[in-house]
Design a protein around this motif. Sequence first.
Motif, short mmCIF file in Angstrom:
data_model
loop_
_atom_site.label_atom_id
_atom_site.label_comp_id
_atom_site.label_asym_id
_atom_site.label_seq_id
_atom_site.Cartn_x
_atom_site.Cartn_y
_atom_site.Cartn_z
N ALA A 115 43.79 30.57 9.14
CA ALA A 115 43.12 29.38 8.61
C ALA A 115 44.11 28.47 7.89
CB ALA A 115 42.00 29.80 7.66
N VAL A 116 45.00 29.06 7.06
CA VAL A 116 45.98 28.25 6.33
C VAL A 116 46.96 27.61 7.31
CG1 VAL A 116 47.79 28.30 4.58
CG2 VAL A 116 45.73 29.65 4.27
N ASP A 117 47.32 28.35 8.37
CA ASP A 117 48.20 27.78 9.39
C ASP A 117 47.57 26.58 10.08
OD1 ASP A 117 50.47 29.25 9.16
OD2 ASP A 117 49.88 30.80 10.58
N GLY A 118 46.22 26.58 10.13
CA GLY A 118 45.51 25.50 10.82
C GLY A 118 45.51 24.19 10.06
N ILE A 119 45.86 24.23 8.77
CA ILE A 119 45.92 23.01 7.97
C ILE A 119 47.11 22.17 8.42
CG2 ILE A 119 46.34 22.13 5.64
CD1 ILE A 119 43.69 23.24 5.67
N LYS A 120 46.85 20.94 8.83
CA LYS A 120 47.94 20.12 9.36
C LYS A 120 48.55 19.24 8.28
CE LYS A 120 46.14 20.12 14.03
NZ LYS A 120 45.03 21.05 13.70
N PRO A 121 49.90 19.12 8.28
CA PRO A 121 50.55 18.28 7.26
C PRO A 121 50.09 16.84 7.33
CG PRO A 121 52.13 19.11 8.91
CD PRO A 121 50.84 19.79 9.16
N GLN A 122 49.64 16.40 8.53
CA GLN A 122 49.17 15.02 8.67
C GLN A 122 48.00 14.73 7.75
OE1 GLN A 122 50.08 17.05 11.01
NE2 GLN A 122 50.51 16.09 12.98
N TRP A 123 47.18 15.76 7.47
CA TRP A 123 46.01 15.53 6.62
C TRP A 123 46.44 15.19 5.20
CZ3 TRP A 123 43.16 20.52 8.61
CH2 TRP A 123 42.80 20.30 9.95
N ARG A 124 47.53 15.82 4.78
CA ARG A 124 48.05 15.52 3.45
C ARG A 124 48.61 14.10 3.43
NH1 ARG A 124 49.78 19.47 -0.86
NH2 ARG A 124 49.71 17.93 -2.50
N GLU A 125 49.34 13.77 4.51
CA GLU A 125 49.90 12.42 4.58
C GLU A 125 48.80 11.38 4.60
OE1 GLU A 125 52.32 12.81 8.04
OE2 GLU A 125 53.65 14.23 7.02
N TRP B 91 43.33 18.68 -2.50
CA TRP B 91 42.76 20.03 -2.55
C TRP B 91 41.26 20.00 -2.74
CZ3 TRP B 91 45.00 24.03 -0.67
CH2 TRP B 91 46.39 24.08 -0.62
N ARG B 92 40.78 19.01 -3.53
CA ARG B 92 39.35 18.98 -3.84
C ARG B 92 38.52 18.49 -2.65
NH1 ARG B 92 35.00 18.76 -3.74
NH2 ARG B 92 33.34 18.36 -5.25
N TYR B 93 39.05 17.50 -1.91
CA TYR B 93 38.22 16.87 -0.88
C TYR B 93 38.66 17.17 0.55
CZ TYR B 93 36.36 14.37 -4.86
OH TYR B 93 35.78 14.08 -6.05
N PRO C 184 37.61 22.18 0.87
CA PRO C 184 36.38 22.39 1.66
C PRO C 184 36.64 23.01 3.03
CG PRO C 184 36.39 20.22 0.67
CD PRO C 184 37.74 20.80 0.41
N LEU C 185 37.82 22.71 3.63
CA LEU C 185 38.11 23.28 4.94
C LEU C 185 38.41 24.77 4.84
CD1 LEU C 185 40.32 20.52 6.57
CD2 LEU C 185 38.15 21.40 7.43
N LEU C 186 39.12 25.15 3.79
CA LEU C 186 39.53 26.54 3.66
C LEU C 186 38.45 27.42 3.04
CD1 LEU C 186 43.25 26.24 2.51
CD2 LEU C 186 42.38 27.03 4.71
N ARG D 174 32.56 29.09 11.77
CA ARG D 174 32.61 27.77 11.17
C ARG D 174 34.06 27.32 11.01
NH1 ARG D 174 29.24 24.61 7.42
NH2 ARG D 174 30.77 23.45 6.25
N THR D 175 34.92 28.27 10.59
CA THR D 175 36.33 27.95 10.41
C THR D 175 36.99 27.62 11.74
OG1 THR D 175 36.33 29.56 8.65
CG2 THR D 175 38.46 28.76 9.36
N SER D 176 36.66 28.43 12.78
CA SER D 176 37.38 28.28 14.05
C SER D 176 37.06 26.94 14.71
CB SER D 176 37.03 29.43 14.99
OG SER D 176 35.67 29.42 15.30
N ARG D 177 36.04 26.22 14.22
CA ARG D 177 35.71 24.93 14.81
C ARG D 177 36.86 23.93 14.67
NH1 ARG D 177 30.57 22.89 12.23
NH2 ARG D 177 29.70 24.96 12.08
N TRP D 178 37.54 23.95 13.52
CA TRP D 178 38.63 22.99 13.34
C TRP D 178 40.00 23.64 13.46
CZ3 TRP D 178 41.61 24.61 9.38
CH2 TRP D 178 41.00 25.40 8.40
N LEU D 179 40.00 24.95 13.83
CA LEU D 179 41.26 25.70 13.79
C LEU D 179 42.12 25.47 15.04
CD1 LEU D 179 42.18 27.51 11.52
CD2 LEU D 179 41.52 29.46 12.87
#
Lengths: 301, 269
Positions: free
Chosen positions: A187-197, A210-212, A216-218, A295-300
Amino acid sequence: MTAAGNPALAITAGRPKEGGRRFSLDWLGTVPFLAYVAVFLFLPTLIIVAGAFVSADGGVTLGNFSAVTRSFVVRAALNSMLISLVTAVIGAALGAILTYAIALGSPNSVLRRMVTSACGVLAQFGGVTLAFAFLATIGPAGFVYVMLKDHGIDFYGNGYWIYDIRGLEVVYLYFQIPLMVLVFLPAVDGIKPQWREATESLGGNSWHYWRYVAGPLLFPAFLGGTLLLFANSFSAFATANALINQGGIILPQQISNYVSSETGGADAGVAQALAVLMIVIVTLVTVVYSLLQRRTSRWLQ
Amino acid sequence: MKAGFQRRRRRNLQIFRAIVLIAAGLYFLVPIGAMFEFSTRANDQVSRTLGAWKSIGTFPDLVTAITASIELAAITAVVMLVLLVPTMVWVRLKLPRLNRIVEFVCLLPLTIPAIVLVVGLYPMYLWMGTNLSDSILTLSFAYVVLVLPYSYRALDAGLSAIDVKTLSEAARSLGAGWLTVMTRVIAPNISNAILNACLLSVALVLGEYTIALNLFYNNLQVEIAQLGRTDAAVSIAVAVASLLFAFVLLTILSFVGRGRVVATGQTGK
């Protein structure tokens, strides 16, 4: 899986003549597997469930479940719940921090591979060994305890808690944290750096991110991991039994006592009733876990 | 200003990462180091000795248990492969609708803890002990069920990466029998997945305690736990050796897994 399945269907559809006859024979190919599973997985389960509702004279009864109200069984069940709850929450929190630290590095580094295989060993390999590892470390003759005691710190000042529930909690964390790393890392690997950018280009800071966004994704994956940890420690037996000789402190030990007591207290019916309760609890937890996982695997992807 | 902020954040993250990894490293390694320390203590508590390690061979019960566990691991891995690989291939080829059912059945043991399974196995092993055999090797029947979820996942990953249908039809049209298809066409193509499944099974069986103890069989872990009450140094020596052995197995596995990804990436193109 669908890519392999579709052409398969198309090919069978193209040969209608053979279809009907071959269909009945194809089933034979799965017979060895199904027979094996029937004998060594379904039959034991059936024995447990059926046995739980049968009395000593062969009648149908709920009497076996009345053993659940015996005070030492209740205490063991509460102990199990407490240990599982504490080690699941602490294990999930610490495991999540460790997972994040691992995920910050390169996905193919040797360090990461060493850490994940160490986690695999600790999460799945023998509780007996882990119990001994802790006795050798912080046990009454353990290296860390002796060293600290020489420096005036005696953490057994109020008695040897390592042989009690608190000791179990400490030792359980040794396999709970690694298990959290194993289930939370994808799940953590699925977080893309682009989302932070993207968050930053919209003017958000770390807190907003982290809050929004990441939080919520993790969160479902985190909650799912916590549940899996709960089920894991709820059904753990080896560590406790290797650490604490006089059995019965947690529910699995009670089950073991009723299955095969050396002192003559065996009662198959009660063991089966307790086993049924355990199946119910673990199954419930696992079902919720897999729902959260889906639910997690939907965006993973 | 923004670049400076980012650089600072990256540095903070690196510091955070280093601290967490060092803490985790200590947490994982200190107990294992402590086991080494404990197993090499001499009677005077000051000097070091390898006496406990050298005396492993002089405990006949321990040697028997180690041999039994290694045999159990080998039998379990072989039975698991013979049972699972042909079934999974067959279901993919002929009965795609059964795929979900096989998967469900294979993952089912995850919801039935070993301590629960043994309650149901107890009367069965009692019967087997009097009517068939009471050898410790009969434990592998139960162990195959125990390793089913992990082996299934490993093999499923391997089979999903190759085109089972085309491979086996090509072999069949050239006159190969099903045995040849399995051993000379499918198996070599999923050799990494097979190795994965075997290593996981071996690690699991070598660490198994609950089922063996409750069925009164002395496998490696049961013997380690028993020996711990009389000769702690020797039993901790064996325990740390088995732990490191499992670690080596799983590290090999992680490198094997990486090889597979690279390979499939090439065939995909």
